[in-house]
Motif scaffolding. Sequence first.
Motif, PDB file in Angstrom:
ATOM      1  N   THR A 293      14.641  41.753  -9.512  1.00 35.87           N
ATOM      2  CA  THR A 293      13.518  41.104 -10.199  1.00 35.87           C
ATOM      3  C   THR A 293      14.006  39.901 -10.999  1.00 35.87           C
ATOM      4  N   GLY A 294      15.097  40.073 -11.724  1.00 40.10           N
ATOM      5  CA  GLY A 294      15.662  38.973 -12.514  1.00 40.10           C
ATOM      6  C   GLY A 294      16.071  37.801 -11.657  1.00 40.10           C
ATOM      7  N   PHE A 295      16.693  38.097 -10.513  1.00 42.08           N
ATOM      8  CA  PHE A 295      17.115  37.026  -9.598  1.00 42.08           C
ATOM      9  C   PHE A 295      15.914  36.245  -9.080  1.00 42.08           C
ATOM     10  N   LEU A 296      14.855  36.946  -8.679  1.00 45.08           N
ATOM     11  CA  LEU A 296      13.669  36.284  -8.151  1.00 45.08           C
ATOM     12  C   LEU A 296      12.930  35.496  -9.234  1.00 45.08           C
ATOM     13  N   ILE A 297      12.993  35.974 -10.481  1.00 45.13           N
ATOM     14  CA  ILE A 297      12.401  35.232 -11.595  1.00 45.13           C
ATOM     15  C   ILE A 297      13.117  33.893 -11.776  1.00 45.13           C
ATOM     16  N   ILE A 298      14.448  33.922 -11.757  1.00 45.65           N
ATOM     17  CA  ILE A 298      15.224  32.684 -11.887  1.00 45.65           C
ATOM     18  C   ILE A 298      14.901  31.728 -10.749  1.00 45.65           C
ATOM     19  N   LEU A 299      14.790  32.265  -9.545  1.00 47.96           N
ATOM     20  CA  LEU A 299      14.488  31.445  -8.376  1.00 47.96           C
ATOM     21  C   LEU A 299      13.111  30.792  -8.499  1.00 47.96           C
ATOM     22  N   ALA A 300      12.127  31.586  -8.930  1.00 53.33           N
ATOM     23  CA  ALA A 300      10.761  31.063  -9.075  1.00 53.33           C
ATOM     24  C   ALA A 300      10.691  29.986 -10.152  1.00 53.33           C
ATOM     25  N   ILE A 301      11.358  30.219 -11.284  1.00 50.73           N
ATOM     26  CA  ILE A 301      11.353  29.237 -12.370  1.00 50.73           C
ATOM     27  C   ILE A 301      12.087  27.962 -11.949  1.00 50.73           C
ATOM     28  N   SER A 302      13.166  28.112 -11.178  1.00 53.89           N
ATOM     29  CA  SER A 302      13.905  26.943 -10.692  1.00 53.89           C
ATOM     30  C   SER A 302      13.029  26.073  -9.795  1.00 53.89           C
ATOM     31  N   ILE A 303      12.242  26.714  -8.942  1.00 51.05           N
ATOM     32  CA  ILE A 303      11.330  25.970  -8.061  1.00 51.05           C
ATOM     33  C   ILE A 303      10.291  25.210  -8.883  1.00 51.05           C
ATOM     34  N   ASN A 304       9.766  25.867  -9.915  1.00 54.28           N
ATOM     35  CA  ASN A 304       8.791  25.205 -10.793  1.00 54.28           C
ATOM     36  C   ASN A 304       9.413  24.026 -11.525  1.00 54.28           C
ATOM     37  N   THR A 305      10.658  24.198 -11.973  1.00 50.73           N
ATOM     38  CA  THR A 305      11.347  23.126 -12.695  1.00 50.73           C
ATOM     39  C   THR A 305      11.563  21.918 -11.794  1.00 50.73           C
ATOM     40  N   ILE A 306      11.980  22.161 -10.562  1.00 51.03           N
ATOM     41  CA  ILE A 306      12.184  21.074  -9.603  1.00 51.03           C
ATOM     42  C   ILE A 306      10.885  20.321  -9.361  1.00 51.03           C
ATOM     43  N   GLN A 307       9.767  21.080  -9.256  1.00 52.90           N
ATOM     44  CA  GLN A 307       8.464  20.446  -9.041  1.00 52.90           C
ATOM     45  C   GLN A 307       8.101  19.541 -10.214  1.00 52.90           C
ATOM     46  N   ARG A 308       8.322  20.016 -11.449  1.00 51.80           N
ATOM     47  CA  ARG A 308       7.969  19.209 -12.615  1.00 51.80           C
ATOM     48  C   ARG A 308       8.808  17.947 -12.698  1.00 51.80           C
TER      49      ARG A 308
END
Length: 320
Positions: A293-308
């Motif tokens: 769960t922690g790994f997927l959270i980091i991955l999801a937040i990283s994708i959002n950061t790249i988008q911003r």
Amino acid sequence: MKRIFHIHEAPIIIFTLVVTVLFAVISPDFFHFDNAKLILDQNISMFIVAIGMTMVILLGGIDLSVGSVLALTATSVGLFLSHGISPWLASLMGVCIGMLCGAVNGYFIAVRKIPDIIVTLATMYIFRGIAVGISGGTWMTNFPEGFRFFGQGELLGMSFPLLVAIILIAIFIYLLKGTRAGRRIYAIGGNGSAAKLAGISIAKTKFTVYVLTGLLVGIASVIFASKVGSVQASTAGNSLSFEVMAAVLIGGGSIFGGVGTVAGTMIGVLFMGMIKNGLIISKVSPFWVDATTGFLIILAISINTIQRVRQSKSKEGDLV
């Protein structure tokens, strides 16, 4: 297609769909209607609390005490019920206690200007300690039949707690996007100094947000106690603060404030619920659930950061 990717919630929506397909392939049971209903049902309280955390993070703030507020409120409701108070009145009194806790946080943060992380860290221990103290460390159980309606009942052929969550989500989506009060929250989180110069009362707005967060936690605690059927003051809501903060960030929120939506946060809550459910159905060892769960959270937040970052560069390019 470019317009789709410019939607604020696009990355987490796409990522959620990918995870859904992945778990559906691994375990056909994941895609069943009953399982989808179970995921929603198990995360009702988190959906509601996450609305409040969205507003707090939009201000550029943080609230570590929501789990303890839930424990105190749920324990108080249990005590009221044990003394023969009617379920509706006991629940209303519990929601008022949640608002009072939010007002305590808001007072020290907004009026006394003590950093939010210090205030909510302190009240996290204070509220939890009060909950354990008034309960004597014992479980709150044997709730009356009428109280079960709040967490297990149906209204108009629909789950009552789910209906409450949907109504609250709709109200706060409108509040943040369609009212001056909502725009003030974004303005303060985006640039506090500019908001102050524009005549916005930062203290009043912050205080109101923390009180509203307490209100939402109070509602969630009533549903939680009714659904579970028991409350242990020392453990109830232990990880809630971090889970809802993660949901806000996964949904596109920024810890620095001024960025995020209630809709995005709700997708973040759903995403986290799906991961936990999918891993369990896929028979992954429970010892690996938190790590995955922690790994997927980091991955999801990283994708959002790249988008911003891409969106900000795109805006800079348009200005040039």
